[in-house]
Design a protein around this motif. Structure first.
Motif, PDB file in Angstrom:
ATOM      1  N   ASP A 117      58.569   3.274 -33.531  1.00  0.00           N
ATOM      2  CA  ASP A 117      58.050   4.401 -32.762  1.00  0.00           C
ATOM      3  C   ASP A 117      56.902   3.877 -31.893  1.00  0.00           C
ATOM      4  N   ALA A 118      57.171   3.703 -30.598  1.00  0.00           N
ATOM      5  CA  ALA A 118      56.178   3.126 -29.686  1.00  0.00           C
ATOM      6  C   ALA A 118      55.426   4.185 -28.894  1.00  0.00           C
ATOM      7  N   THR A 119      55.464   5.424 -29.354  1.00  0.00           N
ATOM      8  CA  THR A 119      54.796   6.502 -28.625  1.00  0.00           C
ATOM      9  C   THR A 119      53.311   6.228 -28.445  1.00  0.00           C
ATOM     10  N   ALA A 120      52.641   5.840 -29.515  1.00  0.00           N
ATOM     11  CA  ALA A 120      51.195   5.583 -29.438  1.00  0.00           C
ATOM     12  C   ALA A 120      50.897   4.395 -28.535  1.00  0.00           C
ATOM     13  N   LEU A 121      51.782   3.395 -28.522  1.00  0.00           N
ATOM     14  CA  LEU A 121      51.589   2.222 -27.658  1.00  0.00           C
ATOM     15  C   LEU A 121      51.661   2.625 -26.188  1.00  0.00           C
ATOM     16  N   VAL A 122      52.634   3.456 -25.850  1.00  0.00           N
ATOM     17  CA  VAL A 122      52.756   3.925 -24.470  1.00  0.00           C
ATOM     18  C   VAL A 122      51.553   4.778 -24.089  1.00  0.00           C
ATOM     19  N   GLU A 123      51.111   5.621 -25.001  1.00  0.00           N
ATOM     20  CA  GLU A 123      49.935   6.451 -24.728  1.00  0.00           C
ATOM     21  C   GLU A 123      48.682   5.607 -24.528  1.00  0.00           C
ATOM     22  N   LEU A 124      48.544   4.531 -25.342  1.00  0.00           N
ATOM     23  CA  LEU A 124      47.404   3.639 -25.169  1.00  0.00           C
ATOM     24  C   LEU A 124      47.452   2.971 -23.805  1.00  0.00           C
ATOM     25  N   ARG A 125      48.638   2.547 -23.412  1.00  0.00           N
ATOM     26  CA  ARG A 125      48.792   1.926 -22.083  1.00  0.00           C
ATOM     27  C   ARG A 125      48.336   2.888 -20.991  1.00  0.00           C
ATOM     28  N   GLU A 126      48.754   4.137 -21.083  1.00  0.00           N
ATOM     29  CA  GLU A 126      48.383   5.108 -20.062  1.00  0.00           C
ATOM     30  C   GLU A 126      46.885   5.406 -20.080  1.00  0.00           C
ATOM     31  N   SER A 127      46.273   5.377 -21.254  1.00  0.00           N
ATOM     32  CA  SER A 127      44.845   5.671 -21.345  1.00  0.00           C
ATOM     33  C   SER A 127      43.990   4.571 -20.719  1.00  0.00           C
ATOM     34  N   LEU A 128      44.547   3.366 -20.601  1.00  0.00           N
ATOM     35  CA  LEU A 128      43.811   2.245 -20.001  1.00  0.00           C
ATOM     36  C   LEU A 128      43.903   2.234 -18.483  1.00  0.00           C
ATOM     37  N   ARG A 129      44.746   3.088 -17.936  1.00  0.00           N
ATOM     38  CA  ARG A 129      44.948   3.141 -16.488  1.00  0.00           C
ATOM     39  C   ARG A 129      43.934   4.089 -15.859  1.00  0.00           C
ATOM     40  N   THR A 130      43.291   3.636 -14.793  1.00  0.00           N
ATOM     41  CA  THR A 130      42.352   4.478 -14.047  1.00  0.00           C
ATOM     42  C   THR A 130      42.731   4.461 -12.573  1.00  0.00           C
ATOM     43  N   ALA A 131      41.991   5.212 -11.783  1.00  0.00           N
ATOM     44  CA  ALA A 131      42.284   5.283 -10.353  1.00  0.00           C
ATOM     45  C   ALA A 131      42.049   3.945  -9.665  1.00  0.00           C
ATOM     46  N   GLU A 134      53.106   0.868 -33.589  1.00  0.00           N
ATOM     47  CA  GLU A 134      53.036   2.272 -33.992  1.00  0.00           C
ATOM     48  C   GLU A 134      51.611   2.781 -34.128  1.00  0.00           C
ATOM     49  N   ASN A 135      50.664   1.875 -34.437  1.00  0.00           N
ATOM     50  CA  ASN A 135      49.253   2.254 -34.583  1.00  0.00           C
ATOM     51  C   ASN A 135      48.379   1.244 -33.829  1.00  0.00           C
ATOM     52  N   PRO A 136      48.512   1.173 -32.503  1.00  0.00           N
ATOM     53  CA  PRO A 136      47.823   0.137 -31.733  1.00  0.00           C
ATOM     54  C   PRO A 136      46.301   0.209 -31.786  1.00  0.00           C
ATOM     55  N   THR A 137      45.755   1.413 -31.809  1.00  0.00           N
ATOM     56  CA  THR A 137      44.299   1.530 -31.861  1.00  0.00           C
ATOM     57  C   THR A 137      43.740   0.944 -33.140  1.00  0.00           C
ATOM     58  N   SER A 138      44.370   1.242 -34.270  1.00  0.00           N
ATOM     59  CA  SER A 138      43.952   0.690 -35.551  1.00  0.00           C
ATOM     60  C   SER A 138      44.128  -0.826 -35.559  1.00  0.00           C
ATOM     61  N   ALA A 139      45.225  -1.299 -34.962  1.00  0.00           N
ATOM     62  CA  ALA A 139      45.481  -2.742 -34.945  1.00  0.00           C
ATOM     63  C   ALA A 139      44.408  -3.456 -34.144  1.00  0.00           C
ATOM     64  N   PHE A 140      44.009  -2.902 -33.004  1.00  0.00           N
ATOM     65  CA  PHE A 140      42.982  -3.549 -32.164  1.00  0.00           C
ATOM     66  C   PHE A 140      41.661  -3.629 -32.899  1.00  0.00           C
ATOM     67  N   ALA A 141      41.397  -2.689 -33.758  1.00  0.00           N
ATOM     68  CA  ALA A 141      40.133  -2.690 -34.508  1.00  0.00           C
ATOM     69  C   ALA A 141      40.042  -3.893 -35.446  1.00  0.00           C
ATOM     70  N   LEU A 182      57.563  -9.392 -38.625  1.00  0.00           N
ATOM     71  CA  LEU A 182      58.170  -8.314 -37.851  1.00  0.00           C
ATOM     72  C   LEU A 182      57.514  -6.977 -38.174  1.00  0.00           C
ATOM     73  N   ARG A 183      57.231  -6.748 -39.446  1.00  0.00           N
ATOM     74  CA  ARG A 183      56.602  -5.501 -39.848  1.00  0.00           C
ATOM     75  C   ARG A 183      55.166  -5.410 -39.314  1.00  0.00           C
ATOM     76  N   PHE A 184      54.467  -6.541 -39.262  1.00  0.00           N
ATOM     77  CA  PHE A 184      53.103  -6.568 -38.716  1.00  0.00           C
ATOM     78  C   PHE A 184      53.116  -6.127 -37.262  1.00  0.00           C
ATOM     79  N   VAL A 185      54.027  -6.699 -36.483  1.00  0.00           N
ATOM     80  CA  VAL A 185      54.103  -6.348 -35.069  1.00  0.00           C
ATOM     81  C   VAL A 185      54.538  -4.894 -34.904  1.00  0.00           C
ATOM     82  N   ALA A 186      55.507  -4.457 -35.699  1.00  0.00           N
ATOM     83  CA  ALA A 186      55.981  -3.073 -35.619  1.00  0.00           C
ATOM     84  C   ALA A 186      54.864  -2.087 -35.943  1.00  0.00           C
ATOM     85  N   ASP A 187      54.085  -2.384 -36.986  1.00  0.00           N
ATOM     86  CA  ASP A 187      52.969  -1.500 -37.349  1.00  0.00           C
ATOM     87  C   ASP A 187      51.926  -1.442 -36.239  1.00  0.00           C
ATOM     88  N   ALA A 188      51.712  -2.583 -35.569  1.00  0.00           N
ATOM     89  CA  ALA A 188      50.754  -2.607 -34.459  1.00  0.00           C
ATOM     90  C   ALA A 188      51.263  -1.765 -33.289  1.00  0.00           C
TER      91      ALA A 188
END
Length: 481
Positions: free
Chosen positions: A289-303, A472-479, A464-470
Motif C-alpha cells: 500500500d503506497a498511498t502514504a508514500l504518494v502523499e509524502l511525495r505530494e507534500s514535498l512539492r511546492t510552487a 507504507e509508513n514513510p514518515t516513520s521510516a525517515f525518522a 523486502l519487508r523492510f522496504v515494503a514497510d517503509a
C-alpha cells in the motif's frame, strides 16, 4: 619523416573490440597530441579517442561501421612538427570561441569542433590534455569508492553551458557567421540513423532544447520522404520482394529482415546469459500500500520546488534496507561472498540504445534531495549517451522501476555480477482492506530477485519487508534513517 601507428587501446571493463562510429579526421589532415581522431562505440558507451601523436594522417585502418579488435591498428600518422593552437587541441583552428577561423581548417574538422561543443559523448583522456584548457572540456568529478578516486573519462558539456561566456574580438562574429551551419546533435545513434537513411542533418530544425536534433526529428524526415515516394515504391511490395529469396526452413515463412547484433546488444546478451547460467536465482514479492508514500511525495512539492521524486524516495529506502541486509549488496567471488561497505545504487534506464543500468556512486552518503538530483542527472546522461564506463559498471544493487511501462510485476534477470535486483510495479488504485474496512488505496508490487548463494529466503524476505514497510509508513521510516 617517420610514421607511427596508433593501436586501438584497451578501453577497460574487459572489452575486446570497438566499432568505428565516425572518423573525425581524414587522410592528409594535420593533428596534434590529444586531437580527437575517432568516435568509437564499445559495449558500454560512446568514446572519443584522442591522438597520441602529432603529424599528418597517413591511413585510417577501418571504415565507419567496421569493428576493430583491441591492439589492432586504428590510424597511422606521419610524424612532423605541427604548431599547437592555444587550446592544445588542433593546429587548424582552435576550439576557442573567440578565435578566427584558420584558412587551413577543413570543413570536416570545423564540423566536428562545433559538434563537440554540443557534447558528442565521453572522451578518453590520458594523452596530455591540460586541465582547464581552452577547449572547453572539463574533467568530470571522479566518483569515489571507499575514499579512492576511480574512473578515466570526462564528459562533454552541452553547447548551452559551453557558450555561456560572451564572445569577444572584432573578427569573431564575422567568422562565426561565415561558418557552414552545423547541426546540433548529441546522440551518436541519431547521427547513425540519419546517415543510414541519407538524411542531411543540416536541413533539419531540432525540436529539442536549443534546437537539439532528436531521434523523432530524423524519423519524421524519413517518414515525410517515404510518403512522397510511396506511389512509386509501395512499402508492402518492397518488404516482400526484399525477403522473397530467404525462406525460413522451420516455419516456411519468408524472413522480413536480418541484422547483426551491435556491440552493445552482444554485451547485453552475454551478461544476461551469464547471469542465468551462473546464478541460482529465486524470486519473492509482496503487494504494498503506497498511498502514504504518494502523499509524502505530494507534500514535498511546492510552487517553487518540485521536491524529490518518487524514485528518489524509493531509492532512499532501498539503500537503508541494503545497509541493514548487506548480503544483498555484494557479489560472489569464487568461494568468497563479498559485501561492500557502501552502496552504488544502480538504476535501470530505457534508452534508444537499449536498457542501461548506471549507478549513483556512494548513494548511502546522499540525502534524499541529493539522490534525486543524481538520479535525474544519470537519466539525462543515459538518454543523451554521456555515461562513462565506470557509471555503467560500478553498481552494487539495481532498482528497476518497470512500473513506468504500465506493468505490475516482473521476475527480472540479475545484473551480473550483482546478486539482487528489486523491481517496482505501477502504482494503481485498487480495493484494499484497511482496519477491517474496504477502501480504495494506491497499491504497487515489489519483486525481489536474489542470488540464493549469498543468503536464504529469510534474509531476502527481511529486506523486502523492510522496504515494503517503509513504503507504507514513510514518515516513520525517515525518522529512523
Amino acid at each position: 619523416m617517420s610514421a607511427q601507428t596508433f593501436l586501438l587501446p584497451d578501453l577497460g571493463e574487459g572489452l575486446t573490440e570497438a566499432e568505428v562510429v565516425r572518423w573525425l579526421v581524414a587522410v592528409g589532415d594535420e593533428v596534434v597530441v590529444d586531437a580527437p581522431i575517432a568516435e568509437v562505440e564499445t559495449a558500454k558507451s560512446i568514446v572519443v579517442l584522442p591522438s597520441p601523436y602529432a603529424g599528418v594522417v597517413a591511413e585510417l585502418h577501418g571504415a565507419e561501421g567496421s569493428t576493430i579488435d583491441v591492439g589492432k591498428p586504428l590510424i597511422t600518422i606521419d610524424l612532423q612538427p605541427v604548431s599547437v593552437g592555444p587550446a592544445g587541441i588542433s593546429a587548424t583552428p582552435s576550439l576557442s570561441a573567440d578565435s578566427a577561423t584558420s584558412a587551413s581548417g577543413s570543413t570536416a574538422g570545423e564540423a566536428y569542433r562545433e559538434e563537440e561543443k554540443a557534447g558528442s559523448g565521453n572522451v578518453l583522456i590520458g594523452y596530455g590534455t591540460p586541465e582547464g584548457a581552452a577547449s572547453g572540456r572539463r574533467r568530470r568529478p571522479r566518483a569515489r569508492a571507499n575514499g579512492h578516486a576511480v574512473g578515466t573519462l570526462v564528459e562533454q558539456r552541452p553547447r548551452e553551458a559551453r557558450n555561456a561566456s560572451p564572445v569577444t574580438g572584432a573578427g569573431s562574429a564575422a567568422s562565426t557567421e561565415d561558418r557552414p551551419r552545423v547541426p546540433l546533435v548529441i546522440s551518436p545513434l541519431v547521427r547513425r540513423i540519419a546517415r543510414d537513411a541519407g538524411v542531411d542533418l543540416r536541413a533539419l530544425t531540432g525540436s529539442g532544447a536549443g534546437g537539439l536534433i532528436l531521434r523523432r526529428d530524423v524519423e519524421a524526415a524519413i517518414a515525410a520522404r517515404s510518403t512522397v515516394a510511396a506511389p512509386a515504391a509501395p512499402a508492402v511490395e518492397e518488404t516482400t520482394s526484399g525477403a522473397a529469396g530467404v525462406v525460413d526452413a522451420r516455419t516456411g515463412l519468408p524472413e522480413l529482415r536480418r541484422t547483426g547484433m551491435s556491440g552493445f546488444r552482444k554485451a547485453v546478451a552475454a551478461t544476461l546469459s551469464r547471469s542465468r547460467a551462473e546464478i541460482p536465482e529465486a524470486t519473492t514479492w509482496v503487494d504494498v500500500d503506497a498511498t502514504a508514500l504518494v502523499e509524502l511525495r505530494e507534500s514535498l512539492r511546492t510552487a517553487t520546488d518540485a521536491g524529490p521524486g518518487l524514485l528518489a524516495l524509493m531509492g532512499r529506502f532501498v539503500v537503508a534496507g541494503l545497509r541493514k541486509y548487506p548480503e544483498l549488496n555484494g557479489l560472489v567471488d569464487g568461494d568468497d561472498l563479498v559485501q561492500y561497505d557502501g552502496v552504488n545504487l544502480g538504476l535501470a534506464a530505457q534508452t534508444e540504445r537499449g536498457l542501461l543500468v548506471p549507478a549513483v556512486p556512494n548513494a548511502h552518503t546522499l540525502t534524499t534531495r541529493e539522490l534525486d538530483a543524481e538520479i535525474r542527472r544519470l537519466t539525462e546522461a543515459a538518454r543523451a549517451g554521456w555515461l562513462t564506463a565506470h557509471e555503467l559498471s560500478s553498481g552494487t544493487f539495481t532498482l528497476n522501476n518497470y512500473g513506468s511501462f504500465g506493468v505490475d510485476g516482473s521476475a527480472a534477470i540479475i545484473n551480473h555480477p550483482q546478486v539482487a535486483i528489486l523491481g517496482v510495479g505501477r502504482i494503481i488504485d485498487r480495493p484494499w482492506v484497511v482496519d477491517g474496512e474496504l477502501a480504495i488505496r494506491k497499491l504497487t508490487q515489489l519483486s525481489l530477485v536474489f542470488d540464493h548463494r549469498v543468503c536464504d529466503g529469510g534474509t531476502a524476505a527481511g529486506f523486502l519487508r523492510f522496504v515494503a514497510d517503509a513504503f507504507e509508513n514513510p514518515t516513520s521510516a525517515f525518522a529512523d534513517l
